[in-house]
Scaffold this motif. Sequence first.
Motif, short mmCIF file in Angstrom:
data_model
loop_
_atom_site.label_atom_id
_atom_site.label_comp_id
_atom_site.label_asym_id
_atom_site.label_seq_id
_atom_site.Cartn_x
_atom_site.Cartn_y
_atom_site.Cartn_z
N GLN A 251 0.82 -1.23 0.00
CA GLN A 251 0.00 0.00 0.00
C GLN A 251 0.85 1.27 0.00
O GLN A 251 0.34 2.34 -0.30
N TYR A 297 -6.31 -8.92 -2.53
CA TYR A 297 -6.92 -7.89 -1.68
C TYR A 297 -6.36 -6.50 -2.03
O TYR A 297 -7.10 -5.51 -2.06
N TRP A 301 -8.36 -3.24 -2.78
CA TRP A 301 -8.12 -2.05 -1.96
C TRP A 301 -7.76 -0.84 -2.84
O TRP A 301 -8.24 0.28 -2.61
N ASP A 305 -9.70 2.55 -2.62
CA ASP A 305 -8.90 3.71 -2.18
C ASP A 305 -8.97 4.82 -3.24
O ASP A 305 -9.09 6.00 -2.90
N LEU A 339 -15.46 -4.30 0.37
CA LEU A 339 -14.89 -2.97 0.57
C LEU A 339 -15.82 -1.84 0.10
O LEU A 339 -15.76 -0.73 0.62
#
Length: 406
Positions: A251, A297, A301, A305, A339
Amino acid sequence: MDKQSKVDATYLVGLMSGTSVDGIDAAVVKLFPSAEKEHGVEIELLAFENTPFEVQVRNSIFDLFDPASATIDKVGAMNMWLGELYAQATLSVIGKCGLSPSQIFAVGSHGQTIYHAPEENVMGGYNLHCTVQIGDGAVIANRTGIPCVSDFRVADMAMGGQGAPLVPFTEYLLFNNPEKTLLMQNIGGIGNVTVLPVNASPDEVFAFDTGPGNMIIDGLVSQLFAPMTMDVNGEIGAGGQVIDELLKWMQQDKYYTMPLPKSTGRERFGQQYVAQIIEMMKVNNWKVEDVVATATYLTAWSIVDSYERYIAPQHQAEQLLIGGGGSYNKTLLRDLQHLFAPHNVQVLTQEDIGGNSDAKEAIAFALLAYYTMKRLPNNIPLVTGASQPVVMGKISWPYIGRPQEA
Ligand SMILES: Nc1ncnc2c1ncn2[C@@H]1O[C@H](COP(=O)(O)OP(=O)(O)OP(=O)(O)O)[C@@H](O)[C@H]1O
Ligand SMILES: CC(=O)N[C@H]1[C@@H]2OC[C@@H](O2)[C@@H](O)[C@@H]1O[C@H](C)C(=O)O
Protein backbone atom coordinates in the motif's frame (compact mmCIF):
# COMPACT_ATOMS: atom_id res chain seq x y z
CA MET A 1 -33.48 0.60 -34.17
CA ASP A 2 -35.23 2.60 -36.88
CA LYS A 3 -34.99 1.95 -40.63
CA GLN A 4 -32.50 4.75 -41.22
CA SER A 5 -30.12 3.32 -38.61
CA LYS A 6 -30.16 -0.07 -40.29
CA VAL A 7 -29.24 1.50 -43.62
CA ASP A 8 -26.35 3.41 -42.00
CA ALA A 9 -24.87 0.43 -40.15
CA THR A 10 -21.09 0.07 -40.36
CA TYR A 11 -19.14 -3.10 -39.56
CA LEU A 12 -15.84 -2.89 -37.74
CA VAL A 13 -13.32 -5.22 -36.12
CA GLY A 14 -11.62 -4.35 -32.84
CA LEU A 15 -8.48 -6.09 -31.59
CA MET A 16 -7.00 -5.93 -28.13
CA SER A 17 -3.99 -7.64 -26.65
CA GLY A 18 -3.44 -6.15 -23.25
CA THR A 19 -0.86 -5.86 -20.54
CA SER A 20 -1.58 -9.32 -19.14
CA VAL A 21 -0.30 -10.90 -22.41
CA ASP A 22 -2.91 -13.65 -22.30
CA GLY A 23 -3.81 -13.48 -26.00
CA ILE A 24 -5.75 -11.60 -28.64
CA ASP A 25 -9.34 -10.46 -28.11
CA ALA A 26 -11.13 -9.87 -31.41
CA ALA A 27 -14.62 -8.48 -31.82
CA VAL A 28 -16.84 -7.74 -34.82
CA VAL A 29 -19.26 -4.94 -34.12
CA LYS A 30 -22.12 -3.38 -35.99
CA LEU A 31 -22.27 0.35 -35.40
CA PHE A 32 -25.19 2.60 -36.16
CA PRO A 33 -26.13 6.18 -35.28
CA SER A 34 -28.09 6.43 -32.06
CA ALA A 35 -31.76 7.09 -32.51
CA GLU A 36 -31.79 8.84 -29.11
CA LYS A 37 -28.50 10.63 -28.63
CA GLU A 38 -27.35 13.43 -30.90
CA HIS A 39 -23.87 12.53 -32.30
CA GLY A 40 -24.17 9.27 -30.35
CA VAL A 41 -23.67 5.75 -31.63
CA GLU A 42 -25.01 2.35 -30.68
CA ILE A 43 -23.27 -0.91 -31.21
CA GLU A 44 -24.11 -4.57 -31.43
CA LEU A 45 -21.51 -7.27 -30.79
CA LEU A 46 -21.76 -9.76 -33.69
CA ALA A 47 -18.86 -12.06 -32.84
CA PHE A 48 -16.08 -12.36 -30.30
CA GLU A 49 -13.06 -14.63 -30.16
CA ASN A 50 -10.12 -14.92 -27.78
CA THR A 51 -6.99 -16.53 -29.20
CA PRO A 52 -4.52 -17.34 -26.42
CA PHE A 53 -0.86 -16.70 -27.24
CA GLU A 54 1.27 -19.81 -27.66
CA VAL A 55 3.98 -20.11 -25.01
CA GLN A 56 6.75 -19.12 -27.45
CA VAL A 57 4.91 -15.94 -28.43
CA ARG A 58 4.12 -15.06 -24.82
CA ASN A 59 7.75 -15.59 -23.79
CA SER A 60 9.02 -13.55 -26.73
CA ILE A 61 6.75 -10.68 -25.70
CA PHE A 62 7.89 -10.88 -22.07
CA ASP A 63 11.51 -10.63 -23.31
CA LEU A 64 10.63 -7.22 -24.72
CA PHE A 65 9.46 -5.83 -21.37
CA ASP A 66 13.04 -5.78 -20.14
CA PRO A 67 14.92 -2.99 -21.94
CA ALA A 68 18.12 -5.07 -21.57
CA SER A 69 16.76 -7.98 -23.62
CA ALA A 70 14.51 -5.91 -25.90
CA THR A 71 17.08 -5.42 -28.65
CA ILE A 72 15.91 -3.56 -31.73
CA ASP A 73 16.08 -6.68 -33.95
CA LYS A 74 13.71 -8.54 -31.60
CA VAL A 75 11.32 -5.59 -31.39
CA GLY A 76 11.27 -5.31 -35.19
CA ALA A 77 10.62 -9.02 -35.74
CA MET A 78 7.93 -9.19 -33.05
CA ASN A 79 6.24 -6.13 -34.56
CA MET A 80 5.77 -8.09 -37.79
CA TRP A 81 5.00 -11.44 -36.13
CA LEU A 82 2.23 -9.94 -34.02
CA GLY A 83 0.91 -8.21 -37.15
CA GLU A 84 0.51 -11.66 -38.71
CA LEU A 85 -1.24 -13.05 -35.63
CA TYR A 86 -3.58 -10.06 -35.42
CA ALA A 87 -4.42 -10.49 -39.14
CA GLN A 88 -5.28 -14.18 -38.55
CA ALA A 89 -7.41 -13.27 -35.54
CA THR A 90 -9.23 -10.66 -37.67
CA LEU A 91 -10.06 -13.09 -40.47
CA SER A 92 -11.09 -15.77 -38.01
CA VAL A 93 -13.52 -13.59 -36.06
CA ILE A 94 -15.04 -12.17 -39.27
CA GLY A 95 -15.64 -15.76 -40.41
CA LYS A 96 -17.50 -16.47 -37.19
CA CYS A 97 -20.32 -14.09 -38.01
CA GLY A 98 -20.68 -14.92 -41.69
CA LEU A 99 -19.43 -11.55 -42.98
CA SER A 100 -16.67 -11.18 -45.59
CA PRO A 101 -13.63 -8.90 -45.13
CA SER A 102 -14.90 -6.60 -47.89
CA GLN A 103 -17.87 -5.72 -45.69
CA ILE A 104 -15.64 -4.43 -42.88
CA PHE A 105 -15.05 -0.67 -42.86
CA ALA A 106 -11.90 -0.81 -40.70
CA VAL A 107 -9.96 -2.79 -38.14
CA GLY A 108 -8.96 -0.96 -34.95
CA SER A 109 -5.95 -2.64 -33.39
CA HIS A 110 -4.53 -1.60 -30.02
CA GLY A 111 -1.32 -3.61 -30.47
CA GLN A 112 0.87 -4.96 -27.70
CA THR A 113 2.25 -2.40 -25.27
CA ILE A 114 5.91 -3.19 -24.61
CA TYR A 115 6.85 0.14 -23.05
CA HIS A 116 4.88 2.96 -21.48
CA ALA A 117 6.56 6.03 -19.99
CA PRO A 118 3.96 8.77 -19.51
CA GLU A 119 6.03 10.75 -16.99
CA GLU A 120 8.00 13.90 -17.68
CA ASN A 121 11.21 13.09 -19.60
CA VAL A 122 13.07 16.16 -20.81
CA MET A 123 15.53 15.58 -23.66
CA GLY A 124 17.01 18.26 -25.88
CA GLY A 125 14.59 20.73 -24.32
CA TYR A 126 11.54 18.65 -25.22
CA ASN A 127 9.29 16.84 -22.76
CA LEU A 128 9.13 13.42 -24.39
CA HIS A 129 6.33 11.23 -23.07
CA CYS A 130 6.60 7.91 -24.86
CA THR A 131 4.81 4.63 -25.36
CA VAL A 132 5.40 1.68 -27.69
CA GLN A 133 2.69 -0.62 -29.07
CA ILE A 134 3.74 -3.24 -31.62
CA GLY A 135 1.92 -5.47 -34.11
CA ASP A 136 2.11 -3.55 -37.35
CA GLY A 137 -1.09 -2.19 -38.88
CA ALA A 138 0.42 -2.49 -42.37
CA VAL A 139 0.64 -6.26 -41.99
CA ILE A 140 -2.95 -6.45 -40.76
CA ALA A 141 -4.22 -4.28 -43.63
CA ASN A 142 -2.34 -6.19 -46.30
CA ARG A 143 -3.25 -9.67 -45.07
CA THR A 144 -6.93 -8.87 -44.60
CA GLY A 145 -7.59 -6.31 -47.35
CA ILE A 146 -9.15 -4.03 -44.72
CA PRO A 147 -7.86 -0.59 -43.70
CA CYS A 148 -6.32 -0.85 -40.27
CA VAL A 149 -6.07 1.84 -37.59
CA SER A 150 -3.29 1.23 -35.07
CA ASP A 151 -0.82 3.08 -32.83
CA PHE A 152 -3.49 5.16 -31.15
CA ARG A 153 -1.68 6.41 -28.08
CA VAL A 154 1.14 8.52 -29.56
CA ALA A 155 -1.07 11.31 -30.92
CA ASP A 156 -2.37 12.00 -27.43
CA MET A 157 1.20 11.99 -26.10
CA ALA A 158 2.20 14.42 -28.83
CA MET A 159 -0.25 16.81 -27.18
CA GLY A 160 1.35 16.29 -23.76
CA GLY A 161 -1.09 13.57 -22.66
CA GLN A 162 -0.43 10.27 -20.92
CA GLY A 163 -1.65 8.34 -23.99
CA ALA A 164 -3.90 6.39 -21.61
CA PRO A 165 -6.51 5.42 -20.72
CA LEU A 166 -8.32 5.59 -24.08
CA VAL A 167 -11.35 3.41 -23.47
CA PRO A 168 -13.18 6.16 -21.46
CA PHE A 169 -14.09 7.92 -24.71
CA THR A 170 -16.06 4.86 -25.77
CA GLU A 171 -17.53 4.30 -22.32
CA TYR A 172 -18.83 7.83 -22.42
CA LEU A 173 -20.48 7.12 -25.78
CA LEU A 174 -21.96 3.78 -24.75
CA PHE A 175 -22.72 3.85 -21.01
CA ASN A 176 -23.50 7.45 -20.00
CA ASN A 177 -26.58 7.17 -17.76
CA PRO A 178 -29.24 9.87 -17.19
CA GLU A 179 -29.94 8.72 -13.61
CA LYS A 180 -26.85 7.10 -12.14
CA THR A 181 -23.21 7.89 -11.53
CA LEU A 182 -21.28 4.89 -12.82
CA LEU A 183 -17.75 3.71 -12.20
CA MET A 184 -16.59 1.68 -15.20
CA GLN A 185 -13.77 -0.41 -13.74
CA ASN A 186 -11.53 -2.44 -16.03
CA ILE A 187 -9.45 -5.14 -14.33
CA GLY A 188 -6.96 -6.40 -16.89
CA GLY A 189 -3.22 -6.52 -16.26
CA ILE A 190 -3.64 -2.99 -14.93
CA GLY A 191 -6.82 -1.63 -13.34
CA ASN A 192 -8.41 1.52 -14.68
CA VAL A 193 -11.60 3.37 -13.86
CA THR A 194 -13.80 5.76 -15.80
CA VAL A 195 -16.13 8.00 -13.82
CA LEU A 196 -19.39 8.78 -15.61
CA PRO A 197 -21.28 11.29 -13.47
CA VAL A 198 -25.09 11.35 -13.89
CA ASN A 199 -25.90 12.44 -17.45
CA ALA A 200 -22.29 13.53 -17.97
CA SER A 201 -21.07 15.91 -20.61
CA PRO A 202 -17.65 15.02 -22.10
CA ASP A 203 -15.86 17.57 -19.93
CA GLU A 204 -17.21 15.93 -16.76
CA VAL A 205 -15.85 12.45 -17.54
CA PHE A 206 -12.60 11.53 -15.88
CA ALA A 207 -10.55 8.37 -15.71
CA PHE A 208 -7.23 7.01 -14.56
CA ASP A 209 -5.35 3.79 -13.87
CA THR A 210 -6.13 2.62 -10.33
CA GLY A 211 -2.97 0.48 -10.12
CA PRO A 212 -2.35 -3.22 -10.70
CA GLY A 213 -5.29 -5.29 -11.93
CA ASN A 214 -4.30 -8.94 -12.26
CA MET A 215 -0.65 -8.22 -12.98
CA ILE A 216 0.74 -9.02 -9.53
CA ILE A 217 -1.56 -12.04 -9.06
CA ASP A 218 -0.58 -13.41 -12.51
CA GLY A 219 3.12 -12.76 -11.83
CA LEU A 220 2.99 -14.62 -8.50
CA VAL A 221 1.00 -17.55 -9.88
CA SER A 222 3.33 -17.86 -12.91
CA GLN A 223 6.34 -18.05 -10.59
CA LEU A 224 4.87 -20.16 -7.77
CA PHE A 225 2.34 -22.40 -9.56
CA ALA A 226 3.88 -22.83 -13.07
CA PRO A 227 2.69 -23.76 -15.63
CA MET A 228 -0.42 -21.90 -14.39
CA THR A 229 -0.42 -18.24 -15.42
CA MET A 230 -3.46 -16.99 -13.50
CA ASP A 231 -5.42 -17.73 -10.34
CA VAL A 232 -8.34 -19.37 -12.15
CA ASN A 233 -11.62 -18.16 -10.60
CA GLY A 234 -9.61 -16.89 -7.62
CA GLU A 235 -9.34 -20.36 -6.12
CA ILE A 236 -5.79 -20.02 -4.79
CA GLY A 237 -6.56 -16.67 -3.18
CA ALA A 238 -9.78 -18.03 -1.67
CA GLY A 239 -7.73 -20.53 0.33
CA GLY A 240 -5.40 -17.88 1.81
CA GLN A 241 -5.41 -15.12 4.43
CA VAL A 242 -4.25 -11.53 3.96
CA ILE A 243 -0.76 -10.92 5.40
CA ASP A 244 -0.93 -7.50 7.10
CA GLU A 245 2.79 -6.78 6.85
CA LEU A 246 2.88 -7.48 3.11
CA LEU A 247 -0.33 -5.53 2.51
CA LYS A 248 1.10 -2.47 4.30
CA TRP A 249 4.29 -2.67 2.26
CA MET A 250 2.32 -2.86 -0.99
CA GLN A 251 0.00 0.00 0.00
CA GLN A 252 2.99 2.30 0.41
CA ASP A 253 3.72 2.40 -3.32
CA LYS A 254 3.83 6.06 -4.40
CA TYR A 255 1.48 5.40 -7.31
CA TYR A 256 -1.62 5.32 -5.09
CA THR A 257 -1.23 8.94 -3.96
CA MET A 258 0.02 10.48 -7.20
CA PRO A 259 -2.15 13.31 -8.55
CA LEU A 260 -4.40 12.81 -11.58
CA PRO A 261 -4.07 12.33 -14.49
CA LYS A 262 -2.01 9.19 -14.03
CA SER A 263 -1.38 5.88 -15.76
CA THR A 264 0.90 2.98 -15.05
CA GLY A 265 2.09 -0.37 -16.38
CA ARG A 266 4.44 -3.29 -16.18
CA GLU A 267 7.38 -0.91 -15.60
CA ARG A 268 6.05 -0.44 -12.02
CA PHE A 269 4.10 -3.61 -11.17
CA GLY A 270 5.79 -6.21 -13.42
CA GLN A 271 8.38 -8.91 -12.89
CA GLN A 272 10.79 -6.90 -10.71
CA TYR A 273 7.99 -6.02 -8.30
CA VAL A 274 6.86 -9.66 -8.12
CA ALA A 275 10.46 -10.81 -7.52
CA GLN A 276 10.62 -8.51 -4.47
CA ILE A 277 7.46 -10.06 -3.03
CA ILE A 278 8.76 -13.59 -3.56
CA GLU A 279 12.00 -12.66 -1.82
CA MET A 280 10.01 -11.30 1.18
CA MET A 281 7.90 -14.47 1.18
CA LYS A 282 11.01 -16.65 1.46
CA VAL A 283 12.56 -14.56 4.23
CA ASN A 284 9.32 -14.52 6.27
CA ASN A 285 8.20 -18.07 5.52
CA TRP A 286 4.82 -16.88 4.28
CA LYS A 287 2.43 -19.37 2.67
CA VAL A 288 2.05 -19.00 -1.09
CA GLU A 289 -1.76 -18.92 -0.99
CA ASP A 290 -1.58 -16.15 1.65
CA VAL A 291 0.67 -14.11 -0.65
CA VAL A 292 -1.80 -14.56 -3.55
CA ALA A 293 -4.72 -13.65 -1.23
CA THR A 294 -2.85 -10.48 -0.21
CA ALA A 295 -2.13 -9.47 -3.81
CA THR A 296 -5.81 -10.01 -4.64
CA TYR A 297 -6.92 -7.89 -1.68
CA LEU A 298 -4.41 -5.18 -2.67
CA THR A 299 -6.06 -4.86 -6.10
CA ALA A 300 -9.50 -4.52 -4.50
CA TRP A 301 -8.12 -2.05 -1.96
CA SER A 302 -6.48 0.08 -4.69
CA ILE A 303 -9.86 0.38 -6.41
CA VAL A 304 -11.76 1.44 -3.29
CA ASP A 305 -8.90 3.71 -2.18
CA SER A 306 -9.05 5.43 -5.59
CA TYR A 307 -12.78 5.92 -5.10
CA GLU A 308 -12.33 7.44 -1.64
CA ARG A 309 -9.39 9.62 -2.64
CA TYR A 310 -10.27 10.97 -6.09
CA ILE A 311 -13.96 10.32 -6.77
CA ALA A 312 -16.23 10.21 -3.69
CA PRO A 313 -15.44 13.80 -2.60
CA GLN A 314 -17.29 15.01 -5.74
CA HIS A 315 -19.39 12.07 -6.89
CA GLN A 316 -21.34 9.48 -4.90
CA ALA A 317 -21.49 6.51 -7.27
CA GLU A 318 -24.40 4.08 -7.54
CA GLN A 319 -22.62 1.24 -9.31
CA LEU A 320 -19.15 -0.15 -10.02
CA LEU A 321 -19.37 -2.04 -13.33
CA ILE A 322 -16.44 -4.40 -13.76
CA GLY A 323 -15.00 -5.51 -17.10
CA GLY A 324 -11.78 -7.29 -18.05
CA GLY A 325 -10.56 -10.73 -17.02
CA GLY A 326 -10.52 -9.80 -13.32
CA SER A 327 -14.30 -10.05 -13.30
CA TYR A 328 -13.85 -13.86 -13.36
CA ASN A 329 -11.76 -13.87 -10.16
CA LYS A 330 -14.36 -14.63 -7.48
CA THR A 331 -12.03 -13.79 -4.59
CA LEU A 332 -11.35 -10.37 -6.07
CA LEU A 333 -15.08 -9.77 -6.55
CA ARG A 334 -15.75 -10.86 -2.95
CA ASP A 335 -13.10 -8.41 -1.66
CA LEU A 336 -14.53 -5.59 -3.82
CA GLN A 337 -18.08 -6.22 -2.62
CA HIS A 338 -16.89 -6.20 0.98
CA LEU A 339 -14.89 -2.97 0.57
CA PHE A 340 -17.56 -1.07 -1.39
CA ALA A 341 -20.48 -2.09 0.88
CA PRO A 342 -19.93 0.79 3.38
CA HIS A 343 -20.06 3.23 0.44
CA ASN A 344 -23.41 1.86 -0.81
CA VAL A 345 -21.87 1.18 -4.21
CA GLN A 346 -23.31 -1.86 -5.95
CA VAL A 347 -20.60 -4.07 -7.52
CA LEU A 348 -21.64 -5.69 -10.82
CA THR A 349 -19.82 -7.30 -13.74
CA GLN A 350 -20.43 -6.57 -17.43
CA GLU A 351 -22.22 -9.95 -17.62
CA ASP A 352 -24.65 -8.78 -14.90
CA ILE A 353 -25.79 -5.98 -17.23
CA GLY A 354 -25.90 -8.10 -20.39
CA GLY A 355 -22.38 -7.18 -21.58
CA ASN A 356 -19.19 -9.16 -22.11
CA SER A 357 -16.21 -8.54 -19.81
CA ASP A 358 -13.74 -10.09 -22.26
CA ALA A 359 -14.94 -8.22 -25.32
CA LYS A 360 -15.25 -4.74 -23.88
CA GLU A 361 -11.82 -3.38 -24.81
CA ALA A 362 -11.81 -4.97 -28.28
CA ILE A 363 -15.18 -3.29 -28.90
CA ALA A 364 -13.67 -0.01 -27.72
CA PHE A 365 -10.87 -0.14 -30.30
CA ALA A 366 -13.37 -0.83 -33.08
CA LEU A 367 -15.22 2.30 -32.01
CA LEU A 368 -12.05 4.39 -31.69
CA ALA A 369 -11.05 3.33 -35.22
CA TYR A 370 -14.42 4.47 -36.56
CA TYR A 371 -13.70 7.97 -35.28
CA THR A 372 -10.17 7.91 -36.74
CA MET A 373 -11.52 6.93 -40.14
CA LYS A 374 -14.02 9.79 -39.96
CA ARG A 375 -11.19 12.12 -38.93
CA LEU A 376 -12.92 12.97 -35.68
CA PRO A 377 -11.15 13.50 -32.34
CA ASN A 378 -11.26 10.44 -30.10
CA ASN A 379 -9.33 11.30 -26.96
CA ILE A 380 -10.68 13.01 -23.83
CA PRO A 381 -8.08 15.64 -22.83
CA LEU A 382 -9.34 15.81 -19.24
CA VAL A 383 -8.71 12.07 -18.92
CA THR A 384 -5.27 11.85 -20.51
CA GLY A 385 -3.95 15.31 -19.69
CA ALA A 386 -3.52 16.22 -23.38
CA SER A 387 -3.68 19.92 -24.16
CA GLN A 388 -6.42 19.41 -26.75
CA PRO A 389 -8.57 16.86 -28.59
CA VAL A 390 -6.76 14.93 -31.33
CA VAL A 391 -7.54 12.27 -33.90
CA MET A 392 -5.66 9.28 -32.55
CA GLY A 393 -4.56 6.33 -34.66
CA LYS A 394 -2.58 5.76 -37.85
CA ILE A 395 -4.31 4.35 -40.90
CA SER A 396 -2.66 1.61 -42.98
CA TRP A 397 -4.29 0.98 -46.36
CA PRO A 398 -4.19 -2.41 -48.09
CA TYR A 399 -1.82 -2.57 -51.12
CA ILE A 400 -4.34 -3.14 -53.88
CA GLY A 401 -6.99 -1.07 -52.24
CA ARG A 402 -10.25 -2.41 -51.07
CA PRO A 403 -12.18 -4.81 -53.28
CA GLN A 404 -14.58 -2.59 -55.21
CA GLU A 405 -17.93 -2.81 -53.55
CA ALA A 406 -21.10 -2.67 -55.57
N1 LIG B 1 -11.31 -17.40 -15.08
C1 LIG B 1 -10.48 -16.49 -14.59
N2 LIG B 1 -10.19 -16.47 -13.27
C2 LIG B 1 -9.36 -15.56 -12.73
N3 LIG B 1 -8.73 -14.62 -13.45
C3 LIG B 1 -8.98 -14.58 -14.77
C4 LIG B 1 -9.86 -15.50 -15.41
N4 LIG B 1 -9.91 -15.20 -16.73
C5 LIG B 1 -9.08 -14.15 -16.90
N5 LIG B 1 -8.53 -13.77 -15.74
C6 LIG B 1 -7.56 -12.71 -15.50
O1 LIG B 1 -7.71 -11.70 -16.46
C7 LIG B 1 -6.47 -11.43 -17.14
C8 LIG B 1 -6.75 -11.02 -18.54
O2 LIG B 1 -7.61 -9.91 -18.50
P1 LIG B 1 -7.78 -8.96 -19.75
O3 LIG B 1 -7.73 -9.76 -20.98
O4 LIG B 1 -8.93 -8.09 -19.46
O5 LIG B 1 -6.43 -8.12 -19.60
P2 LIG B 1 -5.65 -7.29 -20.67
O6 LIG B 1 -6.59 -6.72 -21.66
O7 LIG B 1 -4.53 -8.13 -21.13
O8 LIG B 1 -5.03 -6.13 -19.76
P3 LIG B 1 -5.19 -4.53 -19.80
O9 LIG B 1 -6.64 -4.22 -19.82
O10 LIG B 1 -4.51 -4.10 -18.54
O11 LIG B 1 -4.43 -4.09 -20.99
C9 LIG B 1 -5.70 -12.75 -17.02
O12 LIG B 1 -4.32 -12.52 -17.13
C10 LIG B 1 -6.13 -13.22 -15.64
O13 LIG B 1 -5.35 -12.64 -14.66
C1 LIG C 1 -0.18 1.78 -22.04
C2 LIG C 1 -1.24 0.75 -21.95
O1 LIG C 1 -1.29 -0.17 -22.75
N1 LIG C 1 -2.14 0.94 -20.99
C3 LIG C 1 -3.30 0.07 -20.81
C4 LIG C 1 -3.14 -0.74 -19.55
O2 LIG C 1 -4.23 -1.65 -19.42
C5 LIG C 1 -5.25 -1.00 -18.67
C6 LIG C 1 -4.69 0.36 -18.41
O3 LIG C 1 -3.29 0.08 -18.43
C7 LIG C 1 -5.01 1.37 -19.50
O4 LIG C 1 -4.33 2.57 -19.20
C8 LIG C 1 -4.52 0.92 -20.86
O5 LIG C 1 -5.45 0.22 -21.63
C9 LIG C 1 -6.78 0.54 -21.90
C10 LIG C 1 -7.20 -0.26 -23.07
C11 LIG C 1 -7.07 2.02 -22.14
O6 LIG C 1 -6.26 2.73 -22.72
O7 LIG C 1 -8.17 2.45 -21.79
